[in-house]
Scaffold this active site. Structure first.
Site, PDB file in Angstrom:
ATOM      1  N   HIS A  72      -3.986   1.913   1.856  1.00 46.58           N
ATOM      2  CA  HIS A  72      -4.790   2.793   1.004  1.00 46.58           C
ATOM      3  C   HIS A  72      -6.245   2.328   1.010  1.00 46.58           C
ATOM      4  CE1 HIS A  72      -1.436   4.664  -1.712  1.00 46.58           C
ATOM      5  NE2 HIS A  72      -1.158   4.721  -0.428  1.00 46.58           N
ATOM      6  N   TYR A 196      -5.051   6.710 -11.362  1.00 52.02           N
ATOM      7  CA  TYR A 196      -5.073   6.089 -12.692  1.00 52.02           C
ATOM      8  C   TYR A 196      -5.748   7.077 -13.635  1.00 52.02           C
ATOM      9  CZ  TYR A 196      -4.074   1.525 -10.498  1.00 52.02           C
ATOM     10  OH  TYR A 196      -3.508   0.476  -9.818  1.00 52.02           O
ATOM     11  N   PRO A 288      -0.288  -4.697 -15.956  1.00 51.62           N
ATOM     12  CA  PRO A 288      -0.147  -4.199 -14.585  1.00 51.62           C
ATOM     13  C   PRO A 288      -1.290  -3.304 -14.094  1.00 51.62           C
ATOM     14  CG  PRO A 288       1.331  -3.011 -16.066  1.00 51.62           C
ATOM     15  CD  PRO A 288       0.711  -4.113 -16.865  1.00 51.62           C
ATOM     16  N   LYS A 292      -2.354  -6.839 -10.200  1.00 52.17           N
ATOM     17  CA  LYS A 292      -2.677  -8.216  -9.809  1.00 52.17           C
ATOM     18  C   LYS A 292      -1.497  -9.189  -9.887  1.00 52.17           C
ATOM     19  CE  LYS A 292      -6.795  -7.848  -8.516  1.00 52.17           C
ATOM     20  NZ  LYS A 292      -6.293  -7.048  -7.422  1.00 52.17           N
ATOM     21  N   TYR A 380     -10.263  -5.088  -7.207  1.00 52.06           N
ATOM     22  CA  TYR A 380      -8.970  -4.435  -6.982  1.00 52.06           C
ATOM     23  C   TYR A 380      -8.392  -4.837  -5.623  1.00 52.06           C
ATOM     24  CZ  TYR A 380      -5.347  -0.851  -7.267  1.00 52.06           C
ATOM     25  OH  TYR A 380      -4.133  -0.209  -7.330  1.00 52.06           O
TER      26      TYR A 380
HETATM   27  C1  PHB Z   1       3.473   0.361  -9.089  1.00 47.91           C
HETATM   28  O1  PHB Z   1       3.550   1.018  -8.053  1.00 47.91           O
HETATM   29  O2  PHB Z   1       4.487   0.037  -9.713  1.00 47.91           O
HETATM   30  C2  PHB Z   1       2.131  -0.013  -9.607  1.00 47.91           C
HETATM   31  C3  PHB Z   1       1.021   0.267  -8.862  1.00 47.91           C
HETATM   32  C4  PHB Z   1      -0.232  -0.046  -9.342  1.00 47.91           C
HETATM   33  C5  PHB Z   1      -0.363  -0.661 -10.567  1.00 47.91           C
HETATM   34  C6  PHB Z   1       0.757  -0.963 -11.319  1.00 47.91           C
HETATM   35  C7  PHB Z   1       2.018  -0.644 -10.834  1.00 47.91           C
HETATM   36  O3  PHB Z   1      -1.603  -0.944 -11.050  1.00 47.91           O
END
Ligand code: PHB
Ligand code: APR
Length: 384
Positions: A72, A196, A288, A292, A380
């Site tokens: 990505h 997000y 989450p 990280k 990130y």
């Molecule tokens: C996930 O795919 O579970 C996931 C991806 C990004 C995040 C948190 C969880 O920031």
């Protein structure tokens, strides 16, 4: 029984440490409380920084990762329906790879050549100031392993950190007043990248595991009960929080897995107590939001493996002596970023009107400022 390094916990931290030590010829034994199937059944996050991909290469385990992982180059942020793409590649020349923690764990488990003892009950750590050993019970019998070092890779609820006298440990913690309700589904992801979303009803995340498997989350109060959420209620709530076009494109289906995880920031200091070292979730937790947790666990054990290999190879303890300070430097930077992204993207019950306007101003500043976006992208995709 005797070994050089006793590793407590067969999550990604313990298994990667074991793999790196095996490749360097340093004898080690892993003790895990659960069964291998149980460990593989846990659904966790799945975004790898370039450094984690590099580590899988060093572990000679990147074949499936390169074949199946999804690279990505950016991610979408949305705030009350307004969307902005953060172009990692253009901003900092780096990308991330979507490859589930479960897959990383499976690759490490399959490659394991050293001894792993699963379903080891009542693991106890002894005398890690002088001559360390670990005992456990299995099939009704108590076993003992003498070692040079113990590495606590046994997660937040593990026995290793709990074995350290409280006076020797300083902990730092922030508990957030919400959790994430997550759902895994066999449907193609709604977008080719992650989304997000901040919405007045709460945060939502569209993530993925493969071209046919998606992972979605919605922010819920800490007190929320899983049984209050049917699959349909989950989809309705997710749709409400996403930009309209994304909500329309969402493909829904029955949950393969559904769970609620609390959000927490936590750091224990230091990471070394005589001949005991802590790594991964045993030492720190991040919410989450910044993806990280896994990356931090892997970077801890990369440092720890190098230090142990240096000890056995070059007879130098410089790396072991520096581990706690060096790992904590990286840990606190990831803690800061995860806290910041959590603060920006979630609805805080006590924020009030002022707090919400500040969040909006932060989003507007971010989407209007290349340096601010560069900072997000740098963090990130992983600090070097
Ligand atoms: C996930 O795919 O579970 C996931 C991806 C990004 C995040 C948190 C969880 O920031
Ligand atoms: N004895 C032996 N093993 C134990 C004990 C114990 N007393 N307590 C816990 N364990 C095992 C757990 O069963 C688990 O398999 O330690 C392992 C710890 O693994 P993880 O929790 O996955 O922690 P870590 O390897 O540090 O990986 C961190 O996991 O929680 C996510 O977001 C986090 O992605 C990050 C990653």
């Amino acid at each position: 029984m005797r070994t050089n390094v006793a590793i407590v916990g067969a999550g990604p931290a313990g298994l990667m440490l074991g793999r790196l030590l095996d490749l360097a010829g340093v004898d080690n034994v892993i003790l895990e409380r659960k069964s291998a199937d149980y460990v593989l059944g846990r659904i966790r996050a799945g975004v790898l920084e370039q450094g984690s991909v590099d580590l899988m290469e060093r572990a000679q385990l990147a074949g499936r990762l390169h074949a199946e992982g999804l690279v990505h180059d950016g991610t979408l942020l949305s705030f009350d329906g307004d969307s902005h793409r953060i172009d990692f590649k253009a901003l900092v020349g780096r990308s991330v790879t979507v490859y589930g923690q479960t897959e990383v764990t499976r690759d490490l488990m399959e490659a394991r050549t050293g001894t792993t003892i699963y379903e080891a009950d009542e693991v106890q750590l002894h005398d890690f100031d002088n001559s360390p050993s670990v005992t456990w019970r299995k099939d009704g019998v108590t076993h003992r392993l003498d070692c040079d070092y113990i590495t606590g890779c046994d997660g937040y609820h593990g026995v290793s950190r709990a074995s350290v006298p409280a006076t020797a440990l300083t902990t730092f913690e922030r508990v957030y007043p919400f959790g994430w309700l997550g759902m895994l589904v066999d449907k193609p992801p709604v977008d080719h990248e992650l989304i997000y979303a901040h919405h007045e009803r709460g945060f939502a995340l569209c993530s993925q595991r493969s071209p046919t498997r998606s992972r979605y989350y919605v922010q819920v109060p800490t007190s929320e009960k899983l049984e209050n959420w049917s699959d349909e209620q989950f989809w309705d709530e997710l749709r409400r929080r996403l930009p309209a076009r994304t909500a329309e494109a969402l493909q829904t289906g029955p949950a393969l897995e559904k769970s609620i995880a609390p959000l927490r920031s936590f750091v224990a200091e230091p990471l070394r107590f005589g001949r005991l070292f802590l790594a991964g979730d045993a030492a720190h937790i991040v919410p989450p939001t910044g993806a990280k947790g896994l990356n931090l666990a892997l970077s801890d054990v990369a440092m720890l493996a190098d230090a142990l290999i240096e000890h056995y190879g070059e007879r130098s303890d410089a790396g072991l002596d520096a581990y706690s300070v060096n790992a904590l430097d990286r840990i606190w930077k990831a803690e800061r970023f995860s806290w910041w992204m959590t603060s920006l993207m979630h609805v805080f019950p006590d924020a009030g009107a002022f707090g919400r306007r500040i969040q909006r101003a932060e989003f507007d500043y971010l989407t209007g400022s290349l340096p601010a976006q560069q900072s997000l992208a740098e963090n990130y995709t992983g600090l070097l």
